[in-house]
Design a protein around this motif. Sequence first.
Motif, PDB file in Angstrom:
ATOM      1  N   VAL A  49       1.401  -1.180  -0.215  1.00 20.20           N
ATOM      2  CA  VAL A  49       0.407   0.188  -0.131  1.00 20.20           C
ATOM      3  C   VAL A  49       0.340   0.824   0.335  1.00 20.20           C
ATOM      4  N   GLU A  50       1.614   1.294   0.466  1.00 17.04           N
ATOM      5  CA  GLU A  50       2.806   2.221   1.127  1.00 17.04           C
ATOM      6  C   GLU A  50       3.207   2.483  -0.509  1.00 17.04           C
ATOM      7  N   GLU A  51       3.591   1.159  -1.120  1.00 16.84           N
ATOM      8  CA  GLU A  51       4.256   1.276  -2.529  1.00 16.84           C
ATOM      9  C   GLU A  51       3.640   2.305  -3.466  1.00 16.84           C
ATOM     10  N   GLN A  52       2.004   2.012  -3.221  1.00 17.01           N
ATOM     11  CA  GLN A  52       1.340   3.037  -4.291  1.00 17.01           C
ATOM     12  C   GLN A  52       1.053   4.332  -3.640  1.00 17.01           C
ATOM     13  N   TYR A  53       1.225   4.245  -2.501  1.00 16.57           N
ATOM     14  CA  TYR A  53       1.097   5.865  -2.356  1.00 16.57           C
ATOM     15  C   TYR A  53       2.694   6.449  -2.966  1.00 16.57           C
ATOM     16  N   ARG A  54       3.766   5.583  -2.382  1.00 12.53           N
ATOM     17  CA  ARG A  54       5.240   6.358  -3.134  1.00 12.53           C
ATOM     18  C   ARG A  54       4.581   6.742  -5.356  1.00 12.53           C
ATOM     19  N   LYS A  55       4.048   5.780  -5.372  1.00 16.29           N
ATOM     20  CA  LYS A  55       3.912   5.934  -6.982  1.00 16.29           C
ATOM     21  C   LYS A  55       2.502   7.280  -7.225  1.00 16.29           C
TER      22      LYS A  55
ATOM     23  N   LYS B  95       2.542   9.222   6.140  1.00 11.08           N
ATOM     24  CA  LYS B  95       2.060   9.740   7.017  1.00 11.08           C
ATOM     25  C   LYS B  95       1.361  10.870   7.558  1.00 11.08           C
ATOM     26  N   GLU B  96       0.809  11.474   5.966  1.00 18.15           N
ATOM     27  CA  GLU B  96       0.148  12.368   5.776  1.00 18.15           C
ATOM     28  C   GLU B  96      -1.475  11.682   5.940  1.00 18.15           C
TER      29      GLU B  96
END
Length: 967
Positions: free
Chosen positions: A109-115, A121-122
């Motif tokens: 899920v964090e990978e999707q955020y990074r993309k 953290k927000e």
Amino acid sequence: MSEQRDYRDTVFLPKTDFPMKAGLPQKEPGILARWQEIGLYDKLREERAGREKFILHDGPPYANGDMHIGHALNRILKDMVVRSQTLLGKDAPFVPGWDCHGLPIEWKVEEQYRKAKRDKKEVPPKEFRAECRAYAQGWVDVQRGQLKRLGLMADFDHPYLTMQFESEATIVSELMKFVEAGNLYRGSKPVMWSPVEETALAEAEVEYEDIVSTQIDVAFEIVECPNVPELVGAHAVIWTTTPWTIPVNQAIAYGPEVEYQIFTFPLDRRKYLIARPLMDACLERLQMVNIFPSEGSAEAFRRARGTVIKGSDLAGTVARHPMHHLGGFYAAPRPFLPGDFVTTDSGTGLVHMAPDHGEDDFELCKANGLEPVFAVMDDGRYRDDWPWLGGNDERRRSVINKPFNAPEGPICSDLREAGALLAASDDYQHSYPHSWRSKAKVIFRCTPQWFVPMDRPLDVGDFDVAVPEGFGAAIALFTSKDHSTLREIALREIDRVEFFPPKGQNRLRSMVEGRPDWVLSRQRAWGVPITLFVRPDGSYLQDPAVNARVVAAIAKEGVDAWDESRKAEFLGLDHDPADYEMVTDILDVWFDSGCTHAFTLEGDRWPDQRWPADLYLEGSDQHRGWFQSSLLESSATRGRAPYDAVLTHGFTMDARGKKMSKSLGNTIDPLKVMQEYGADIIRLWALSVDFTEDHRIGDEILKGVGDQYRKLRNTFRYMLGALDGYVGDLSDTTEIPELELYVLSLLADLDAKMRQAVEEYDYNTYTRLLVDFCNEDLSAFFFDIRKDRLYCDGADDPQRNAYRAVLDILFHALVRYAAPVLVFTAEEVWQTRYPEDGEQGGSVHLLDWPSIPQVGVDTERWAQLRTLRDRVMEAIEPLRRDKTIRSGLEADVVVPAALVPDGFTDAQLAELFITASVTRGDSDAVTVTRTTDHKCGRCWRLLPEVTEDGALCARCEDVVTQMDAAT
């Protein structure tokens, strides 16, 4: 000569609609759809209700990614367990499960955020957890469909998921059993930590890879030495492969029994202290043996090595840190401490101690009043306020960063400038732990964590956690407390549990014997919270009423219920919220999976389950993972393992025995194999290999499995054709030939061996026995001999009926034996013969183990005959190859009389050997000649009674006459 009649319409050839070409990829989905339509799993539960239970508890796969070949093997083995135990007549319900919490899903899920260039953290925690839950559910659905396609028989409509609210509530209730019994503590110990993922890791979450590190030798100036005054001003030499730990050094360890030597560097007269056995290796690293202008001066240096002292003489010695000029932390003296872990295997025999970053370091320093300083932050950088490389130091990097530790990096540069770096090289090869998710190096880092003690006496059974009905309430196993330690209980259980293969017992035992305390806490968001209220002094609240309110809330709302806004609600009127802090850590996912027995086998969510399980089955890596976490959780809360037996399988390699890797392009995708070959081919492969060891798969191997499958399929096809229209049984037969009795005895022997294989979970033996019996005892022997009788005897001939009666017994046995292996093909075979069973919702998978008639036959006598038969066929083959004869039917054979078992006539031998004639001779050799007899126009046998080719033998004449009369 008159025109010969065509007798083909008088021969009873096998007749069946069962095709030789399987077409499994097209046919299997239709069979699956029918099973779904008739509710096969539920129907089986009704059929087996009230029978002896057999419980295989499913180890949860991770809900992340498509099924790979290792998953396929694991699931097929589990299905084989369930189906074979069901075949034995037991009630073997199977609930599939999935592990849904934890770092891998959070990472995705964090990978999707990074993309999307979004900062995790927000994102509000509840929103983030909702996305993790949706991600996990998506893969659960994908994998469930893939497992169904493999033909698994399971309660797929009601799987267990660790993220179901009821499961999360039970996990919390299990944690509360530890809490209420006082079997949980908060402490600071070095644990494996991933700076990339910013969390502690369990041993099972780590993999080891070979790397090349920087090795350095560093000088610590000795400022006090009460027992050896000449050491004052000398430098103790330490060696390390983790330069980044030097900034948190607090002491130096020595071996009390090790001999140390003082030597003086001839150029600047500086003294150094090194363990005597390591002197030459150390000097070679320091290149001090090569700096002299002549061999003579080097030899003089060797002779000039100074005083030898014993390690115990170093008691009370104090050094100062190379960076002591920075003041503060670095100004404190660095004491020499005795360490029994110090060896002379490598290094210098003096070990620098950083209690933040090593287990031995931590224990020794703590015992001497030196506490961790927590200088390294979650992301692997030094604290902003740390005097060396902290704050705004532009050189500050994560400690796992290779340039940071390089010979020219900031650590080595500063030590070199301080005159303390004696040697540095980036060529040290060794194995090092990495996170198996991010593939990044991990570090040992001291952080406050929650632990379960391994060596503290436990109060097992002394708890009563209030849990909502059906959510895995505690079971009362003991009338009195068991005050053994968790390690003692677990080891005792390992001795009790049965392991398949047996070597698994030693593997698990060695891991439990040496493991440290269980680290339960993780610093992430997606998981079950550690639902503790902690006081300022570090102690935690042990109130069953509070715990019950928390469990009930999570059962209703899931892990989101653990929220600061509900603090007063959970604590109730008896506790002041201001006196407590809510823990924000989550549980190690291995604790989640270790609790699956509690919410699946207990309670009323799956009433057809029971605790404990008869069997756990997983790959050998789970000795470190699920087998162990389940054992520890259950041992601490119930005083015993949640299983009575453990079955372990190895790993699937490519055709050359290499580990599969996408980068190497040597992976085998089970989904593609099913599309090309069908699921039954994968199943036959999985159950044919010795899965207890590492095993192989590849295109050629699968082609070989396909050949095996075709032979099995043709065996069933022949039986279906031969039994066309047959409705009798063996009791209708008044006279049974000895060959039929012999085959029944072989079947009884096969039956016993296959039962034993099921009991021992020896499925490659089970499958091999089935394949060999069909190929060697039936196709190449019994069917081959009896095809003449089947085709050419009269329709109601007693001996032909005897053969078909035995075929009927064979059919009912073999289709059952094959059903757990070839689940689709066995169903197709059964429905081909009994289509009305299908119309009524029947299935081969509802049948019990076959009942085999026991007959008395001298099997040794028949074994001798088969050996002689093999020699005859071997002797015929050269004549067939050079076309002297076209088949054994044209051969007159003379066999050694001494090799013929008693009780067989020559005519019987000719029938069994499928030759024109057999006579006995005095020679030791088998001789073969072409017969001069004529060929029967119907059965094609060459017999003396046939007057000319195409005429009929007496048997065929009678049969044709009867058939002509009937028409």
